[in-house]
Motif scaffolding. Structure first.
Motif, PDB file in Angstrom:
ATOM      1  N   ALA A  10       0.849  -1.194   0.000  1.00  0.00           N
ATOM      2  CA  ALA A  10       0.000   0.000   0.000  1.00  0.00           C
ATOM      3  C   ALA A  10       0.886   1.246   0.000  1.00  0.00           C
ATOM      4  CB  ALA A  10      -0.910  -0.023   1.228  1.00  0.00           C
ATOM      5  N   GLY A  11       0.236   2.419   0.012  1.00  0.00           N
ATOM      6  CA  GLY A  11       0.958   3.688   0.006  1.00  0.00           C
ATOM      7  C   GLY A  11       2.062   3.712   1.062  1.00  0.00           C
ATOM      8  N   GLY A  12       3.266   4.110   0.659  1.00  0.00           N
ATOM      9  CA  GLY A  12       4.400   4.159   1.588  1.00  0.00           C
ATOM     10  C   GLY A  12       5.326   2.977   1.439  1.00  0.00           C
ATOM     11  N   ALA A  86      -7.449   7.307  -8.777  1.00  0.00           N
ATOM     12  CA  ALA A  86      -6.593   8.487  -8.913  1.00  0.00           C
ATOM     13  C   ALA A  86      -5.735   8.682  -7.657  1.00  0.00           C
ATOM     14  CB  ALA A  86      -7.457   9.728  -9.164  1.00  0.00           C
ATOM     15  N   GLU A  87      -5.654   7.633  -6.799  1.00  0.00           N
ATOM     16  CA  GLU A  87      -4.854   7.744  -5.576  1.00  0.00           C
ATOM     17  C   GLU A  87      -3.388   8.003  -5.921  1.00  0.00           C
ATOM     18  OE1 GLU A  87      -5.913   7.743  -2.498  1.00  0.00           O
ATOM     19  OE2 GLU A  87      -7.923   6.858  -2.611  1.00  0.00           O
ATOM     20  N   VAL A  88      -2.711   8.714  -5.049  1.00  0.00           N
ATOM     21  CA  VAL A  88      -1.296   9.046  -5.274  1.00  0.00           C
ATOM     22  C   VAL A  88      -0.471   7.776  -5.506  1.00  0.00           C
ATOM     23  CG1 VAL A  88       0.765  10.065  -4.213  1.00  0.00           C
ATOM     24  CG2 VAL A  88      -1.461  11.164  -3.901  1.00  0.00           C
ATOM     25  N   ASP A  89      -0.681   6.768  -4.649  1.00  0.00           N
ATOM     26  CA  ASP A  89       0.165   5.571  -4.753  1.00  0.00           C
ATOM     27  C   ASP A  89      -0.112   4.760  -6.018  1.00  0.00           C
ATOM     28  OD1 ASP A  89      -2.316   4.758  -3.794  1.00  0.00           O
ATOM     29  OD2 ASP A  89      -1.518   3.291  -2.384  1.00  0.00           O
ATOM     30  N   HIS A  90      -1.232   4.990  -6.666  1.00  0.00           N
ATOM     31  CA  HIS A  90      -1.567   4.248  -7.887  1.00  0.00           C
ATOM     32  C   HIS A  90      -1.322   5.046  -9.170  1.00  0.00           C
ATOM     33  CE1 HIS A  90      -4.257   1.041  -5.822  1.00  0.00           C
ATOM     34  NE2 HIS A  90      -3.075   0.551  -6.115  1.00  0.00           N
ATOM     35  N   ALA A 153     -16.833   5.124  -4.744  1.00  0.00           N
ATOM     36  CA  ALA A 153     -16.506   6.541  -4.894  1.00  0.00           C
ATOM     37  C   ALA A 153     -15.543   7.015  -3.811  1.00  0.00           C
ATOM     38  CB  ALA A 153     -17.787   7.366  -4.876  1.00  0.00           C
ATOM     39  N   LYS A 154     -14.607   6.135  -3.418  1.00  0.00           N
ATOM     40  CA  LYS A 154     -13.585   6.557  -2.442  1.00  0.00           C
ATOM     41  C   LYS A 154     -12.604   7.494  -3.153  1.00  0.00           C
ATOM     42  CE  LYS A 154      -9.834   4.616   0.408  1.00  0.00           C
ATOM     43  NZ  LYS A 154      -8.763   5.424  -0.168  1.00  0.00           N
ATOM     44  N   ARG A 155     -12.692   8.780  -2.798  1.00  0.00           N
ATOM     45  CA  ARG A 155     -11.844   9.780  -3.473  1.00  0.00           C
ATOM     46  C   ARG A 155     -10.491   9.906  -2.795  1.00  0.00           C
ATOM     47  NH1 ARG A 155     -15.400  14.926  -2.941  1.00  0.00           N
ATOM     48  NH2 ARG A 155     -16.178  13.666  -1.218  1.00  0.00           N
ATOM     49  N   GLY A 224     -10.497   5.875   9.601  1.00  0.00           N
ATOM     50  CA  GLY A 224     -11.353   5.082   8.709  1.00  0.00           C
ATOM     51  C   GLY A 224     -10.605   4.805   7.428  1.00  0.00           C
ATOM     52  N   SER A 225     -10.471   3.560   7.046  1.00  0.00           N
ATOM     53  CA  SER A 225      -9.526   3.228   5.983  1.00  0.00           C
ATOM     54  C   SER A 225     -10.130   3.170   4.589  1.00  0.00           C
ATOM     55  CB  SER A 225      -8.886   1.886   6.294  1.00  0.00           C
ATOM     56  OG  SER A 225      -9.736   0.831   5.908  1.00  0.00           O
ATOM     57  N   GLY A 226     -11.403   2.790   4.477  1.00  0.00           N
ATOM     58  CA  GLY A 226     -11.983   2.599   3.143  1.00  0.00           C
ATOM     59  C   GLY A 226     -11.527   1.316   2.468  1.00  0.00           C
ATOM     60  N   HIS A 227     -10.876   0.439   3.228  1.00  0.00           N
ATOM     61  CA  HIS A 227     -10.418  -0.837   2.665  1.00  0.00           C
ATOM     62  C   HIS A 227     -11.013  -1.994   3.466  1.00  0.00           C
ATOM     63  CE1 HIS A 227      -7.391   1.004   0.022  1.00  0.00           C
ATOM     64  NE2 HIS A 227      -7.142   1.838   1.016  1.00  0.00           N
ATOM     65  N   LEU A 228     -11.639  -2.909   2.776  1.00  0.00           N
ATOM     66  CA  LEU A 228     -12.225  -4.089   3.414  1.00  0.00           C
ATOM     67  C   LEU A 228     -11.100  -4.976   3.950  1.00  0.00           C
ATOM     68  CD1 LEU A 228     -15.057  -5.513   3.719  1.00  0.00           C
ATOM     69  CD2 LEU A 228     -14.452  -6.803   1.653  1.00  0.00           C
ATOM     70  N   THR A 248      -3.090  -7.996  -2.484  1.00  0.00           N
ATOM     71  CA  THR A 248      -2.056  -7.009  -2.784  1.00  0.00           C
ATOM     72  C   THR A 248      -2.361  -5.701  -2.059  1.00  0.00           C
ATOM     73  OG1 THR A 248      -0.736  -6.062  -4.576  1.00  0.00           O
ATOM     74  CG2 THR A 248      -3.123  -6.020  -4.883  1.00  0.00           C
ATOM     75  N   HIS A 249      -1.586  -4.648  -2.351  1.00  0.00           N
ATOM     76  CA  HIS A 249      -1.752  -3.344  -1.687  1.00  0.00           C
ATOM     77  C   HIS A 249      -1.677  -3.567  -0.163  1.00  0.00           C
ATOM     78  CE1 HIS A 249      -3.859   0.472  -0.494  1.00  0.00           C
ATOM     79  NE2 HIS A 249      -3.307   0.939  -1.592  1.00  0.00           N
ATOM     80  N   LEU A 250      -0.653  -4.336   0.253  1.00  0.00           N
ATOM     81  CA  LEU A 250      -0.497  -4.716   1.657  1.00  0.00           C
ATOM     82  C   LEU A 250       0.106  -3.551   2.440  1.00  0.00           C
ATOM     83  CD1 LEU A 250       1.091  -8.135   0.698  1.00  0.00           C
ATOM     84  CD2 LEU A 250      -1.196  -7.871   1.667  1.00  0.00           C
TER      85      LEU A 250
HETATM   86  C1  MLT Z   1      -5.480   4.428   0.029  1.00  0.00           C
HETATM   87  O1  MLT Z   1      -5.229   3.359  -0.524  1.00  0.00           O
HETATM   88  O2  MLT Z   1      -6.412   4.511   0.836  1.00  0.00           O
HETATM   89  C2  MLT Z   1      -4.657   5.622  -0.290  1.00  0.00           C
HETATM   90  O3  MLT Z   1      -3.707   5.316  -1.259  1.00  0.00           O
HETATM   91  C3  MLT Z   1      -4.059   6.189   0.954  1.00  0.00           C
HETATM   92  C4  MLT Z   1      -2.934   7.118   0.659  1.00  0.00           C
HETATM   93  O4  MLT Z   1      -3.157   8.240   0.175  1.00  0.00           O
HETATM   94  O5  MLT Z   1      -1.765   6.754   0.908  1.00  0.00           O
END
Ligand code: MLT
Ligand code: MN
Ligand code: ZN
Length: 283
Positions: A10-12, A86-90, A153-155, A224-228, A248-250
């Motif tokens: 995941a991000g980071g 459109a997430e930064v990490d993606h 719609a997780k922005r 709140g993560s927005g990830h199941l 993935t996206h661990l």
């Molecule tokens: C997420 O997957 O929820 C985001 O990529 C979080 C983030 O901005 O790092």
């Protein structure tokens, strides 16, 4: 088709540069490195597509033999980038491609319009924006077909001023001319409506494994993560034993990411695994 896991974190990533949690300390000690989630996929082993473009893209490209340039000086097997959000990490990694002359970027209208780095990229190369509509198949070079499906719609946080409606998050289902199929859904908030489309007739399902438990994002201060969490998706998947399931996206707090951890062994008993960093699967 061939699928190369360019990154699986995941991000980071893990270790994360500013994190001294138990998992990051262990990863540093062992020299383990999970880079941020994205894939490379090909139907014929010649034409390759990036599926998401992480901030680690340069490192990921350089260590992947299939993606090396040539034989022409500026010839690349990379034919385009498909974005699931459109997430930064993606998506930030598309800036890494600015030395190209032209690049096709596929995404929903919502995602393409929101990306702050797309107008920046326009100054460096010809960006061929390919709008993807959920449910409508798109044919790619090398015999692949891809169809997006809506996952909510997780922005991204930077996009909180944008209208919230729209296909901010999608999953992608790839099929090849030999009948192989892969479904990729690295951001899942719920499986309520998506379980059928996620599992149907897929050889491999690569899905959101950000957190193992629901309390993990709270414990690490992510709120709140927005990830199941895996503990909630795994029991649902067990009713659909056909595909191979790879998480993935661990996140760097997720003990499933750690090699031979009890949690990883437990996951394997349930028929699922963490996606292999830099690994290749062929269907
Ligand atoms: C997420 O997957 O929820 C985001 O990529 C979080 C983030 O901005 O790092
Ligand atoms: Mn993310
Ligand atoms: Zn950490």
């Amino acid at each position: 088709m061939k699928i190369r896991f360019l990154g699986t974190a995941a991000g980071g990533g893990c270790p994360q540069w500013n994190c001294a949690c138990a998992e990051c300390v262990r990863a540093r000690h062992e020299g383990a490195d999970r880079t941020q989630d994205c894939l490379a996929i090909s139907g014929d082993g010649v034409a390759w597509y990036l599926v998401n473009a992480s901030p680690d893209l340069r490192t990921q490209l350089l260590r992947t033999a299939e993606l090396a340039p040539g034989p022409g000086t500026r010839e690349t097997p990379v034919r385009g980038v498909l974005l699931t959000s459109a997430e930064v990490d993606h998506s930030l990694g598309i800036l890494t491609l600015r030395e190209a002359k032209q690049m096709a970027i596929y995404g929903t209208r919502t995602v393409l319009d929101a990306l702050p780095w797309l107008p920046i990229l326009d100054h460096y190369l010809t960006v061929d924006r390919r709008v993807v509509s959920c449910g409508e198949p798109t044919h790619l070079e090398g015999g692949l077909t891809v169809t997006a499906f809506a996952l909510g719609a997780k922005r991204p946080r930077y996009a909180s001023a944008h209208a919230s409606a729209g296909d901010w998050v999608t999953g992608l289902r790839f099929t090849d001319s030999c009948g192989g199929s892969l479904t990729y859904a690295p951001c899942l908030y719920t499986l309520d409506d998506a379980l059928t489309v996620l599992t149907e007739a897929a050889d491999v399902v690569v899905l959101d494994g950000t957190f193992l438990t629901a309390h993990e994002p709270v414990d690490c201060g992510a709120g709140g993560s927005g990830h199941l969490p895996i503990q909630e998706s795994l029991p649902l998947l067990q009713a659909y034993p056909g595909p191979r399931y790879l998480y993935t996206h661990l996140n760097n707090t997720n003990p499933v990411a750690t090699r031979d951890s009890p949690h990883q062994i437990e996951l394997a008993k349930s028929g699922a695994q963490p996606a292999p960093e830099a690994g290749l699967i062929e269907l």
